[in-house]
Design an enzyme around this catalytic site. Structure first.
Site, PDB file in Angstrom:
ATOM      1  N   ARG A  90       0.806  -1.122  -0.020  1.00  0.00           N
ATOM      2  CA  ARG A  90      -0.048   0.266   0.167  1.00  0.00           C
ATOM      3  C   ARG A  90       1.163   1.200  -0.034  1.00  0.00           C
ATOM      4  O   ARG A  90       0.110   2.474  -1.032  1.00  0.00           O
ATOM      5  CB  ARG A  90      -0.685  -0.301   1.040  1.00  0.00           C
ATOM      6  N   ASN A 144     -10.321  -4.738  -1.019  1.00  0.00           N
ATOM      7  CA  ASN A 144     -10.213  -3.544  -2.578  1.00  0.00           C
ATOM      8  C   ASN A 144      -9.363  -3.861  -3.564  1.00  0.00           C
ATOM      9  O   ASN A 144      -8.463  -4.726  -3.813  1.00  0.00           O
ATOM     10  CB  ASN A 144      -9.832  -2.501  -1.896  1.00  0.00           C
ATOM     11  N   CYS A 164     -19.325  -2.199   0.703  1.00  0.00           N
ATOM     12  CA  CYS A 164     -18.313  -0.981   0.562  1.00  0.00           C
ATOM     13  C   CYS A 164     -18.954  -0.397   1.815  1.00  0.00           C
ATOM     14  O   CYS A 164     -20.096  -0.236   2.734  1.00  0.00           O
ATOM     15  CB  CYS A 164     -18.661  -0.250  -0.496  1.00  0.00           C
ATOM     16  N   HIS A 194     -16.618   2.971  -5.423  1.00  0.00           N
ATOM     17  CA  HIS A 194     -15.351   4.205  -4.598  1.00  0.00           C
ATOM     18  C   HIS A 194     -16.124   5.347  -5.707  1.00  0.00           C
ATOM     19  O   HIS A 194     -15.018   6.315  -5.981  1.00  0.00           O
ATOM     20  CB  HIS A 194     -14.386   3.638  -4.356  1.00  0.00           C
ATOM     21  N   TYR A 244     -14.091   9.716  -2.385  1.00  0.00           N
ATOM     22  CA  TYR A 244     -12.952   9.781  -3.183  1.00  0.00           C
ATOM     23  C   TYR A 244     -13.648   9.828  -4.939  1.00  0.00           C
ATOM     24  O   TYR A 244     -12.624  10.527  -5.024  1.00  0.00           O
ATOM     25  CB  TYR A 244     -13.639   7.529  -3.785  1.00  0.00           C
TER      26      TYR A 244
END
Length: 421
Positions: A90, A144, A164, A194, A244
């Protein structure tokens, strides 16, 4: 009822456990299995999970295992919450795209593509093993990027639904602002994972009074501040976008910000270290306050609601899920995965009808859907050219020079997770 959580060693898991304990009348879990290859984390999380159940008087049994096949055997539902490559991957997703002047984020843009490429093959392997062991089990995907991962699962014929926490977060927030129960708030929620907009906030159900304009009039400043967007933008749009959308509506501003502060991955990694230390305390028997800063608010309530609906034990009749389009949004392919309100039951999910979508939102959805199609092809079949095309199609990239540079960086930083690289 037996549930299995794959990725059960996640620091998120106590949030899920707390929801199972509190909402046991909605979802009467008899056995909960936490599966994770990380033995040390699994022991810490599993110990806290048992203490949470014990404190709240839940009669269910919690077991842990590193063996996937053992863990999913006989499960009624399997919840996926994976992070292939961990926080280290990440951290890379959030940094190398900035070198090309693009947003560094783990679920959208170039970082989101990298995560999809790492994740889709792993999830499909897990799903195949679930199907061999227990073909009737539902797969609930939190992993995700949820839209792409859920599409991969459905395309392969699995009984899967994506979930989500953005929608349930808005529902809870709007309920507080309106002074009503969350159960009284129904969102006209539409988009892709998102990439969603709240086009209406109805009281009492799908046909209830729409109070969105009232919310924006009386609480616009607070809502805009949470989204980190100017209030006039919300007023001009006439909707509440998910946070987002800031990556799209204020891309260059976000890139400048990200270049001047530590990454979210670094913050989360530090939190995880502290959370795992806390989880090892034998006196701790509830989720710590620090967990709220980790993310995933209301994730447990959403999970319980969806699992209860799919397994026939109750749950809300309408829930926001990631599911096949099947003509719901006529400007998207039938096999696209959309995030909308749907009726949920033991036979699966059926999207509710959606009124015509403004071209301002439909155009962006169509663009990102095309990207997701190319991203899934790249995840399934590999190859530099497929990665390049997916990046070129993404509206947060969109220029060939950026796509070339990002392709090289993506492959270099993810080679150990890409069988074809």
């Amino acid at each position: 009822m037996k549930l299995t959580v794959v990725g059960g060693g996640s620091t998120y898991t106590p949030e899920l456990i707390d929801g199972f304990a509190r909402l046991r009348d909605t979802l009467p879990v008899e056995e909960l299995v936490l599966v994770d290859p990380a033995a040390e984390r699994l022991e810490l999380v599993g110990g806290l999970a048992r203490r949470i159940f014990a404190k709240q008087g839940h009669p269910g049994r919690i077991t842990t295992t590193q063996d996937l096949d053992t863990g999913v055997d006989g499960a009624d539902a399997v919840l996926l919450q994976l992070r292939v490559g961990g926080q280290a991957a990440r951290q890379q997703d959030e940094t190398w795209p900035l070198e090309c002047g693009c947003v560094g984020q783990e679920t959208t843009g170039a970082g989101g593509l990298a995560k999809a490429l790492r994740t889709v093959p792993v999830v499909l392997d897990i799903a195949e093993r679930v199907r061999r062991t227990n073909p009737d089990a539902w797969i609930i995907d939190f992993t995700n990027p949820v839209g792409i991962v859920t599409r991969a699962l459905l395309q392969a014929g699995h009984k899967a639904v994506g979930l989500c926490n953005v929608a349930i977060g808005f529902q809870r927030k709007f309920a507080r602002l309106l002074g009503v129960s969350p159960a009284d708030v129904h969102l006209d929620h539409v988009g892709l994972n998102h990439l969603t907009w709240e086009r209406g906030v109805r009281l009492g159900g799908p046909e209830g009074e729409d109070v969105l304009s009232k919310l924006l009039s009386e609480h616009g400043e607070a809502i805009a501040a949470d989204l980190r967007l100017p209030r006039p933008v919300l007023e001009r749009l006439g909707v509440v976008p998910s946070y987002y959308l800031r990556y799209f509506y204020a891309h260059d501003e976000v890139v400048r910000e990200l270049g001047t502060k530590p990454s979210r991955a670094a913050e989360v990694a530090a939190m995880e270290t502290e959370l795992l230390r806390m989880y090892g305390d034998p006196a701790l028997d509830e989720k710590p306050e620090l967990l709220a800063k980790r993310g995933g608010a209301y994730y447990s309530e959403a999970a319980v609601d969806l699992a209860a609906g799919l397994l026939g034990g109750g749950g809300s009749p309408y829930q926001v899920v990631n599911t096949l389009n099947r003509g719901t949004l006529p400007f998207l392919p039938d096999d696209a995965v959309i995030e909308v309100q749907a009726a949920v039951g033991p036979k699966g999910t059926t999207p509710l009808p959606v009124p015509a979508v403004d071209p301002l939102f439909a155009g962006l959805m169509a663009n990102v859907t095309a990207y997701e199609d190319l991203a899934l092809t790249a995840a399934l079949h590999g190859g530099r050219e497929r990665v390049f095309k997916a990046l070129l199609a993404h509206p947060l990239v969109g220029q060939y020079a950026y796509a070339e540079g990002l392709t090289d960086r993506l492959i270099a930083h993810n080679r150990e997770h890409l069988a074809w690289a």
